[in-house]
Write an enzyme that holds these catalytic residues in place. Structure first.
Site, mmCIF file in Angstrom:
data_model
loop_
_atom_site.group_PDB
_atom_site.id
_atom_site.type_symbol
_atom_site.label_atom_id
_atom_site.label_comp_id
_atom_site.label_asym_id
_atom_site.label_seq_id
_atom_site.Cartn_x
_atom_site.Cartn_y
_atom_site.Cartn_z
ATOM 1 N N ASP A 116 -0.697 -2.273 -4.136
ATOM 2 C CA ASP A 116 0.311 -3.009 -3.399
ATOM 3 C C ASP A 116 -0.198 -4.454 -3.253
ATOM 4 O O ASP A 116 -1.358 -4.733 -3.550
ATOM 5 C CB ASP A 116 0.460 -2.330 -2.031
ATOM 6 N N ASP A 150 1.154 -7.397 -0.557
ATOM 7 C CA ASP A 150 1.098 -7.945 0.800
ATOM 8 C C ASP A 150 0.339 -7.025 1.746
ATOM 9 O O ASP A 150 0.656 -5.847 1.871
ATOM 10 C CB ASP A 150 2.522 -8.159 1.347
ATOM 11 N N GLU A 154 9.293 -0.608 10.300
ATOM 12 C CA GLU A 154 8.569 -0.251 9.071
ATOM 13 C C GLU A 154 7.280 0.522 9.382
ATOM 14 O O GLU A 154 6.940 1.479 8.692
ATOM 15 C CB GLU A 154 8.221 -1.534 8.285
ATOM 16 N N ALA A 198 6.787 -5.012 -2.981
ATOM 17 C CA ALA A 198 8.138 -5.202 -2.468
ATOM 18 C C ALA A 198 8.324 -6.639 -1.979
ATOM 19 O O ALA A 198 9.342 -7.002 -1.420
ATOM 20 C CB ALA A 198 8.398 -4.221 -1.333
ATOM 21 N N LYS A 202 9.457 2.714 -3.620
ATOM 22 C CA LYS A 202 8.550 2.417 -4.731
ATOM 23 C C LYS A 202 8.512 3.564 -5.747
ATOM 24 O O LYS A 202 8.218 3.338 -6.917
ATOM 25 C CB LYS A 202 7.156 2.079 -4.201
HETATM 26 P P1 TMP Z 1 4.331 -5.352 -0.357
HETATM 27 O O1 TMP Z 1 5.040 -4.209 -1.010
HETATM 28 O O2 TMP Z 1 3.674 -6.263 -1.350
HETATM 29 O O3 TMP Z 1 3.397 -4.921 0.717
HETATM 30 O O4 TMP Z 1 5.443 -6.266 0.360
HETATM 31 C C1 TMP Z 1 6.247 -5.758 1.363
HETATM 32 C C2 TMP Z 1 5.912 -6.299 2.715
HETATM 33 O O5 TMP Z 1 6.647 -7.497 2.953
HETATM 34 C C3 TMP Z 1 6.315 -5.340 3.796
HETATM 35 O O6 TMP Z 1 5.201 -4.789 4.429
HETATM 36 C C4 TMP Z 1 7.116 -6.159 4.772
HETATM 37 C C5 TMP Z 1 6.948 -7.567 4.320
HETATM 38 N N1 TMP Z 1 8.136 -8.416 4.538
HETATM 39 C C6 TMP Z 1 7.959 -9.588 5.259
HETATM 40 O O7 TMP Z 1 6.854 -9.900 5.701
HETATM 41 N N2 TMP Z 1 9.037 -10.400 5.462
HETATM 42 C C7 TMP Z 1 10.277 -10.107 4.974
HETATM 43 O O8 TMP Z 1 11.221 -10.895 5.181
HETATM 44 C C8 TMP Z 1 10.448 -8.892 4.237
HETATM 45 C C9 TMP Z 1 11.800 -8.520 3.710
HETATM 46 C C10 TMP Z 1 9.344 -8.090 4.045
HETATM 47 MG MG MG Z 2 1.899 -4.034 1.739
#
Ligand code: TMP
Ligand code: MG
Length: 297
Positions: A49, A51, A96, A165, A213
Site C-alpha cells: 500500500d 499512504d 475508515e 487508493a 482492492k
Molecule cells: P492508500 O491506499 O495508498 O493507503 O490511500 C488511501 C488513503 O487515503 C486512505 O487511508 C484514506 C486516505 N484519503 C485521504 O487522506 N484523503 C482523501 O480525501 C481520501 C479520499 C482518502
Molecule cells: Mg494506506
C-alpha cells in the site's frame, strides 16, 4: 534431529523481538520467512500500500499528508475547496478506521468519500504542470529506511507493486522526488485524466478505495506479467482492506502480511494481530520489512 531441522528452517531476525512488533504466531512467521528464503529472490514479489504504509503517518507530532491531501496545496485548489476536502476527511477517516464496523458496512461510505473528493478536485481544474511543485512544497515523507527498501528490491530484481487508493500521479511524483522510482516499481492507483491543455477533467478507470482492492487485484494485478512465476508474497499495508491486495496472485505459496498500526492502537490491536502476520505498532520506520527482506533475498 528435530531441533536441528528447526534451526535450518527458521529465520532468525532480531528485529522481530522489538517491543513494537506483535505476532499472533511467531513460529509461523519464522517458518514462512525461512521458506521464502529457500525459494529465493527470483520467486518473490512485494505488494505494498502507499499512504501511511510507505509514507509516514506522522512526523514530529504532525500528520504527514496523504496523496489526496497533498492536492490541498493552494497552488492547485482554492481555500474553500481545501476546507471541504478536510471536512470530508474529518467525517470519513474515523469511519475508515472504526474497529466497530465491518468492511461491508464501510464500503458504500468510502465510495461516497472518494467520489465527493474527486468531484471537488475536478471542479478545481487542477493543472498537471503544477503537481511536481505542490509535492515539493508539501511535507510528504516516506518512512525512515525507505531507500534501503526500494534499492534492495531493485538490486535483487524483485518487482514491487504499489497498490494505492490514493492518487497515482501524486504518488509517482513523491517517489520520483525521493529518487526511488526504479524500473521494478509498478503502480495500481487512481490516475488523473487531463485534457489537451493539461487540466484535470476526470479520473481514469474504476475507482479504487480502501475496501475494494480485491477487485483491483483480480482485474489488474493478476494480469501483470512481471509478477508471474513469483508465488511468494510480502504484503505491506496499514488498513485491513490492504489484506486483499494479494488476491490476484494465482498459485501463491507463501504470503507474509505486515500491518502498520498507526492509529487507534488500543481499539484495533486485537483485530490487527488476528488479521496480519506481523503488526508494527507506532513504528515509523521500514526497519522490520528491511530485516525480513535482507533475510529472504
Ligand atoms: P492508500 O491506499 O495508498 O493507503 O490511500 C488511501 C488513503 O487515503 C486512505 O487511508 C484514506 C486516505 N484519503 C485521504 O487522506 N484523503 C482523501 O480525501 C481520501 C479520499 C482518502
Ligand atoms: Mg494506506
Amino acid at each position: 534431529v528435530l531441533a536441528i531441522w528447526h534451526q535450518l528452517t527458521k529465520a532468525e531476525i532480531p528485529e522481530l523481538a522489538k517491543c513494537s512488533v506483535l505476532m499472533r504466531d511467531r513460529s509461523r512467521v519464522e517458518d514462512t520467512i525461512g521458506a521464502m528464503q529457500r525459494a529465493g529472490a527470483g520467486r518473490l514479489q512485494v505488494i505494498s500500500d502507499f499512504d501511511m504504509t510507505l509514507t509516514r503517518f506522522a512526523h514530529n507530532g504532525k500528520r504527514v499528508p496523504t496523496t489526496h491531501n497533498i492536492l490541498g496545496h493552494r497552488l492547485l485548489i482554492d481555500e474553500d475547496c481545501s476546507k471541504k476536502i478536510r471536512e470530508l476527511l474529518n467525517t470519513y477517516y474515523p469511519i475508515e478506521i472504526d474497529a466497530g464496523r465491518t468492511a461491508e458496512d464501510k464500503l458504500p461510505l468510502m465510495v461516497e468519500w472518494w467520489t465527493q473528493v474527486h468531484e471537488l478536485l475536478i471542479q478545481q481544474r487542477i493543472r498537471k504542470d503544477l503537481l511536481a511543485q505542490a509535492v515539493k512544497e508539501s511535507s510528504a515523507m516516506l518512512r525512515e529506511g525507505y531507500k534501503v527498501f526500494f534499492d534492495r528490491l531493485t538490486e535483487q530484481q524483485v518487482p514491487l507493486l504499489i497498490f494505492s487508493a490514493g492518487v497515482g500521479d501524486v504518488l509517482e511524483e513523491v517517489i520520483r522526488q525521493n529518487n526511488v522510482f526504479h524500473p521494478n516499481v509498478h503502480i495500481i492507483s487512481n490516475y488523473m485524466d487531463f485534457d489537451q491543455t493539461g487540466v484535470l477533467r476526470a479520473f481514469k478507470g474504476q475507482l479504487i478505495h480502501t475496501f475494494n482492492k480485491r477487485e483491483g487485484a483480480l482485474s489488474h494485478a493478476s494480469g501483470l506479467r512481471v509478477l508471474q512465476g513469483r508465488p511468494n508474497v510480502l504484503l505491506l499495508g496499514d488498513s485491513l482492506g490492504d489484506l486483499t491486495m494479494a488476491d490476484g496472485v494465482s498459485e501463491h505459496q507463501n504470503i507474509l502480511t505486515i500491518g502498520f498500526l498507526n492509529d487507534q492502537m488500543d481499539e484495533r490491536k486485537e483485530l490487527y494481530v488476528k488479521s496480519f502476520d506481523v503488526v508494527l505498532v507506532k513504528d515509523e520506520t521500514m526497519e522490520v520489512p528491511n530485516a525480513i527482506l535482507k533475510c529472504i533475498t
